[in-house]
Design an enzyme around this catalytic site. Structure first.
Site, PDB file in Angstrom:
ATOM      1  N   ARG A 140       0.952  -1.317   0.032  1.00 18.08           N
ATOM      2  CA  ARG A 140      -0.140  -0.074   0.251  1.00 18.08           C
ATOM      3  C   ARG A 140       0.695   1.435  -0.573  1.00 18.08           C
ATOM      4  O   ARG A 140       2.043   1.065   1.052  1.00 18.08           O
ATOM      5  CB  ARG A 140      -1.133   0.308   1.057  1.00 18.08           C
ATOM      6  CG  ARG A 140      -2.614  -0.623   0.922  1.00 18.08           C
ATOM      7  CD  ARG A 140      -2.558  -0.832   2.354  1.00 18.08           C
ATOM      8  NE  ARG A 140      -2.462  -1.004   3.011  1.00 18.08           N
ATOM      9  CZ  ARG A 140      -2.664  -1.232   4.516  1.00 18.08           C
ATOM     10  NH1 ARG A 140      -3.763  -1.030   4.820  1.00 18.08           N
ATOM     11  NH2 ARG A 140      -2.427  -2.136   5.599  1.00 18.08           N
ATOM     12  N   ASP A 145       4.445  -2.993  11.780  1.00 18.42           N
ATOM     13  CA  ASP A 145       2.699  -2.285  11.830  1.00 18.42           C
ATOM     14  C   ASP A 145       2.256  -2.594  12.532  1.00 18.42           C
ATOM     15  O   ASP A 145       1.554  -1.822  13.192  1.00 18.42           O
ATOM     16  CB  ASP A 145       2.255  -3.592  10.693  1.00 18.42           C
ATOM     17  CG  ASP A 145       2.793  -5.118  10.833  1.00 18.42           C
ATOM     18  OD1 ASP A 145       3.073  -5.509  11.515  1.00 18.42           O
ATOM     19  OD2 ASP A 145       1.674  -5.866  10.245  1.00 18.42           O
ATOM     20  N   SER A 184       5.980  -5.543   7.393  1.00 21.23           N
ATOM     21  CA  SER A 184       5.611  -6.191   8.489  1.00 21.23           C
ATOM     22  C   SER A 184       6.805  -7.659   9.033  1.00 21.23           C
ATOM     23  O   SER A 184       6.554  -8.300   8.208  1.00 21.23           O
ATOM     24  CB  SER A 184       4.399  -6.703   7.760  1.00 21.23           C
ATOM     25  OG  SER A 184       3.834  -4.969   8.147  1.00 21.23           O
TER      26      SER A 184
HETATM   27  C1  BGC Z   1       6.324 -11.050  11.334  1.00 19.63           C
HETATM   28  C2  BGC Z   1       5.410  -9.646  12.064  1.00 19.63           C
HETATM   29  C3  BGC Z   1       4.313  -8.720  11.677  1.00 19.63           C
HETATM   30  C4  BGC Z   1       3.523  -9.852  11.537  1.00 19.63           C
HETATM   31  C5  BGC Z   1       1.507  -9.061  11.106  1.00 19.63           C
HETATM   32  C6  BGC Z   1       4.657 -11.905  10.897  1.00 19.63           C
HETATM   33  O1  BGC Z   1       4.803 -12.848   9.930  1.00 19.63           O
HETATM   34  O2  BGC Z   1       7.211 -11.468  11.271  1.00 19.63           O
HETATM   35  O3  BGC Z   1       6.682  -8.582  11.697  1.00 19.63           O
HETATM   36  O4  BGC Z   1       4.047  -7.881  12.911  1.00 19.63           O
HETATM   37  O5  BGC Z   1       3.036 -11.057  11.088  1.00 19.63           O
HETATM   38  O6  BGC Z   1       2.368  -8.906   9.576  1.00 19.63           O
END
Ligand code: BGC
Length: 509
Positions: free
Chosen positions: A108, A229, A176
């Site tokens: 995004r 995130d 994320s």
């Molecule tokens: C990642 C995290 C992320 C979460 C939600 C996980 O697989 O390791 O860093 O915050 O997914 O998106």
């Protein structure tokens, strides 16, 4: 009646008896098979049960693991990563900021205009799929694609701006994935998750890669904040409500972060922040405790996954896996009995039943459960199952969802316990204090992610469990607030609050 007639009558009677006996036998066997399935469901329900006593054990385990992860690097399965975010947005931010959110197969681009006084005056978002082949190519190709998409977006959206409105075109970057941050705007990728496999990026600084791609595309933008995130969600939560102390993402994947005291981050000796605190990215998907109610289905799912022994909590509570747990239970029942008709090979296909489809079956409120029948037919090639079998499917969905929501709730209360917001005294030196001695303060937890925001039953179970664990005295002080699109907007807000500061507010002595 002659001899022949009598003989025929006897033969008929014997025949009818035999047929009746076969039919009764069949019915008895089918009933037995049905009860076997019902027993299997009961056993599954029992193994997956989350009575409040067990949830409290999970709460304690979460708090203790958090402490261990803060005490030493590798001290726990919880990574407890430093984010270098020590000040959260407070609503006073103003100006136009951009953000990028990379965290799944779609990414995004956002542009928000902040007006001070906790207001967002403008908000544009564009969602774009990342071409599949880029997920396994080089970091340069990947970031070139991101940078080009951002450039096109800025040109489209930003052409009628007054120069004074663009404060150096600061960019927030929500990434994320687990990242070891070295400052608020730099950090190296620890490992990929979610099907990404751009090998040359692991252990590289993700901001440097993005910044170089921006220059290659001639974009004069500065990455002012690199955020997970969950951290973005916390930032938005705090922008609107200063009592927000933690954030949870519960969607396809899951994670949580919270505001910790700098002196509690023992593994980082000499950490000084102007606020005295720092946001910690827990990477809670990897949490594990023997108190988690693990079933044989979870063990198989883990063993067949790409990352066995990893992300254990995530595999029990996140949207990526719930549908697949349900599929496994149905598959097992179908192998043990004929209640689903002839065995469908679709039942052996991993992830064929997605969590949104599972949720649709769970939430089917039609009297004949027609949505359940449709999904069984269209997705699993299971046809014409009677109503009682459809009800059984709904029950399986319920067991899986209820466990997930209640465990997520225990995780949230675990965070509150760690920071002394659950009404008990919190924990000292890794040991749980049992006495209710903490002062009660309003506490807000920001929540993002489709499982919570779009799956009403999940949300209800989670809220209910938080209240149940906390008890009626404390529960009214804890509020869970949905932050739609929080992760992206939060990154832009953090870019705003960081670019407004000219001095570094975090020091490691
Ligand atoms: C990642 C995290 C992320 C979460 C939600 C996980 O697989 O390791 O860093 O915050 O997914 O998106």
């Amino acid at each position: 009646m002659g001899k022949l007639g009598l003989g025929l009558a006897v033969a008929c009677a014997v025949g009818s008896c035999a047929i009746a006996a076969v039919m009764v036998g069949r019915r008895v066997r089918s009933r037995r098979r049905w009860w076997r399935v019902v027993r299997a469901l009961d056993e599954f329900e029992e193994a997956a049960s989350t009575p409040v006593g067990r949830l409290r054990q999970v709460v304690d385990a979460m708090a203790v693991e958090m402490h261990a992860g803060l005490a030493s690097e590798g001290g726990s399965k919880l990574k407890m990563l430093l984010t270098f975010v020590d000040n959260l947005p407070d609503g006073s931010e103003s100006g136009i900021y951009y953000a990028l959110h990379v965290g799944g197969t779609n990414f995004r681009i956002l542009r928000i205009q902040l007006g001070g006084q906790r207001s967002i005056l403008g908000h544009d978002v564009e969602r774009k799929p990342i071409p599949q082949h880029l997920l396994t190519r080089t970091s340069e190709e990947f970031f070139d694609f991101i940078a080009l998409s951002l450039k096109e977006f800025v040109e489209r959206k930003g052409n009628n701006l007054q120069p004074s409105q663009v404060r150096g075109k600061d960019l927030g970057f929500t990434f994320s994935f687990p990242v070891k941050q070295t400052s608020v705007s730099s950090g190296t990728l620890i490992k990929w998750t979610k099907g990404f496999a751009i090998d040359d990026m692991v252990e590289k600084d993700v901001v440097e890669c993005l910044q170089k791609a921006l220059s290659r595309r001639g974009l004069d933008m500065n990455v002012a904040a690199l955020v997970n995130d969950s951290v973005g969600t916390l930032a938005v939560g705090h922008f609107y409500d200063k009592d927000t102390v933690a954030a949870v993402v519960i969607g396809t994947d899951t994670n949580a972060c919270y505001l910790e005291r700098a002196d509690a981050i023992i593994k980082c000796q000499g950490l000084l922040t102007t606020s005295g605190g720092m946001v910690i990215n827990m990477e809670w998907g990897n949490f594990w405790s023997s108190h988690l109610p693990r079933t044989s289905y979870d063990i198989d799912l883990d063993a067949e996954s790409q990352n066995p022994n990893d992300q254990g909590f995530e595999k029990m509570i996140s949207g990526m896996y719930l549908g697949d747990i349900v599929r496994r239970v149905i598959c097992n029942m179908s192998l043990a009995s004929d209640i689903f008709g002839p065995f469908s090979s679709k039942l052996s296909t991993r992830f064929v039943l997605s969590t949104p489809l599972m949720a649709a079956m769970h939430e089917d409120d039609s009297p004949d459960l027609s949505e359940v029948a449709k999904i069984l037919e269209e997705t699993l090639d299971i046809y014409d199952v009677p109503l009682k079998v459809r009800k059984l499917v709904v029950k399986i969905c319920d067991v899986v969802t209820r466990r997930a929501a209640r465990l997520a709730a225990a995780g949230i209360v675990g965070i509150l316990k760690k920071i002394g917001r659950d009404g008990t005294g919190g924990i000292t030196s890794g040991r749980i204090k049992g006495v209710r001695s903490g002062k009660l303060r309003r506490t807000v937890v920001a929540v993002e992610g489709g499982l919570y925001t779009s799956y009403a039953i999940f949300k209800e179970y989670l809220n209910e469990a938080v209240a149940e664990i906390l008890g009626e005295e404390i529960a009214p002080y804890v509020i869970l607030k949905v932050m739609e699109d929080g992760s992206g907007i939060g990154a832009a807000m953090l870019a705003a609050s960081n670019s407004a500061r000219s001095v570094d507010t975090v020091q490691v002595l």
